[in-house]
Motif scaffolding. Structure first.
Motif, PDB file in Angstrom:
ATOM      1  N   ASP A 128       0.919  -1.295  -0.182  1.00 44.60           N
ATOM      2  CA  ASP A 128       0.135   0.133   0.025  1.00 44.60           C
ATOM      3  C   ASP A 128       0.833   1.240   0.010  1.00 44.60           C
ATOM      4  O   ASP A 128       0.291   2.294  -0.309  1.00 44.60           O
ATOM      5  N   LEU A 129       2.215   1.200   0.115  1.00 45.89           N
ATOM      6  CA  LEU A 129       3.146   2.309   0.085  1.00 45.89           C
ATOM      7  C   LEU A 129       3.879   2.502  -1.162  1.00 45.89           C
ATOM      8  O   LEU A 129       4.447   3.530  -1.286  1.00 45.89           O
ATOM      9  N   ILE A 130       3.633   1.425  -2.013  1.00 45.44           N
ATOM     10  CA  ILE A 130       4.308   1.701  -3.342  1.00 45.44           C
ATOM     11  C   ILE A 130       3.325   1.359  -4.460  1.00 45.44           C
ATOM     12  O   ILE A 130       3.519   0.777  -5.689  1.00 45.44           O
ATOM     13  N   ARG A 131       2.173   2.112  -4.451  1.00 41.62           N
ATOM     14  CA  ARG A 131       1.069   1.933  -5.290  1.00 41.62           C
ATOM     15  C   ARG A 131       1.019   2.895  -6.613  1.00 41.62           C
ATOM     16  O   ARG A 131       0.947   2.512  -7.927  1.00 41.62           O
ATOM     17  N   THR A 132       1.757   3.829  -6.423  1.00 38.43           N
ATOM     18  CA  THR A 132       2.013   4.875  -7.822  1.00 38.43           C
ATOM     19  C   THR A 132       3.487   4.675  -7.969  1.00 38.43           C
ATOM     20  O   THR A 132       4.365   4.370  -7.312  1.00 38.43           O
ATOM     21  N   GLN A 133       3.953   5.354  -9.144  1.00 39.71           N
ATOM     22  CA  GLN A 133       5.205   5.529  -9.555  1.00 39.71           C
ATOM     23  C   GLN A 133       6.025   6.481  -8.676  1.00 39.71           C
ATOM     24  O   GLN A 133       7.306   6.055  -8.428  1.00 39.71           O
ATOM     25  N   ASP A 134       5.368   7.558  -8.568  1.00 38.10           N
ATOM     26  CA  ASP A 134       5.919   8.510  -7.434  1.00 38.10           C
ATOM     27  C   ASP A 134       6.305   7.682  -6.132  1.00 38.10           C
ATOM     28  O   ASP A 134       7.302   8.026  -5.542  1.00 38.10           O
TER      29      ASP A 134
END
Length: 262
Positions: free
Chosen positions: A236-242
């Motif tokens: 849940d801490l790495i869902r997006t590319q950012d």
């Protein structure tokens, strides 16, 4: 988050059908760290259909490690390191398991039954081992042997992600460092991460080698006398590319400095 491609039954392109199980990125990278991402993709080759699962299940953590490939690619870019990642879902065969292990091909993952994996014949199992496991690990063997012979391999790091809740039990860690007998690399990275007091770091959490999750590193690092490190980041801490890039920027200098001390 950039998702690995997955197509509907019968819609697999010719390029996907011919794609290798292992992709090697930045093979000429200057870093002496080799990154591996076994659970990078949720793609099911056309011959497997959907294994009887729906779209939501095939996007979930039972099919792959969401976000892990994005982190691994950014780490490889920041450190100018080679990366080898898989292109096939672990629902076909879990590349981080000994192929003879009962959980090499899952029939039940957490609460989900995988209908297409029930009652497999020995012939079908052998096909999956040959076409998926042997192809992936054979590619790593060849590459790692060449890098070590050239004096370009000092450590092997595998990148994974884990679900915040597993079998109804919450997991408090944001990141876990998994290690076996050689603790040097893990302890070095741990020291750097703990400079942030808000970060909850799991050491051999949420998994440990006792859970049989160390197969890739045992085969490709320990057997070569190289320091291994498995990194698990809560998905849940790495869902997006950012978010993936942010974690890579956090980890890159720690991995670089840790490797220099090995």
């Amino acid at each position: 988050m950039a998702h690995a491609s997955r197509t509907a039954v019968g819609q697999e392109s010719a390029a996907q059908a011919a794609a290798p199980v292992a992709v090697i990125e930045n093979p000429q990278g200057d870093s002496r760290i080799l990154f591996i991402c076994e659970h990078a993709s949720n793609h099911l080759p056309a011959r497997y259909g959907t294994l009887g699962l729906g779209p939501a299940e095939l996007e979930s953590h039972i099919a792959w490690d969401p976000g892990a490939l994005g982190v691994a690619k950014e780490l490889a870019r920041l450190l100018d390191a080679p990366l080898i990642h898989a292109t096939v879902s672990r629902l076909v065969l879990d590349l981080n398991r000994e192929p003879s292990a009962p959980d090499s091909i899952w029939t039940l993952s957490e609460h989900t039954t995988i209908p297409g994996n029930l009652d497999l014949t020995e012939t079908e199992r052998a096909i999956r081992v040959r076409e998926v496991y042997d192809a992936f690990h054979g590619a790593i063997e060849t590459f790692a042997d060449a890098r070590k012979a050239a004096g370009q391999l000092d450590a092997v790091v595998s990148i994974h992600s884990f679900t915040p809740v597993y079998r109804n039990v919450p997991r408090p860690w944001q990141i876990g460092l998994i290690f076996n007998r050689d603790e040097r690399y893990a302890r070095s990275v741990e020291a750097g991460l703990k400079q942030d007091p808000a970060l909850v770091v799991g050491m051999n959490e949420p998994y440990s080698p006792a859970d049989r999750v160390f197969h890739t590193l045992e085969r490709h690092a320990e057997r070569r006398g190289l320091p291994p490190l498995m990194i698990e980041i809560r998905n849940d801490l790495i869902r997006t590319q950012d978010e993936q890039a942010s974690w890579a920027r956090r980890l890159a200098p720690l991995l670089r400095e840790g490797a220099r001390t090995l």
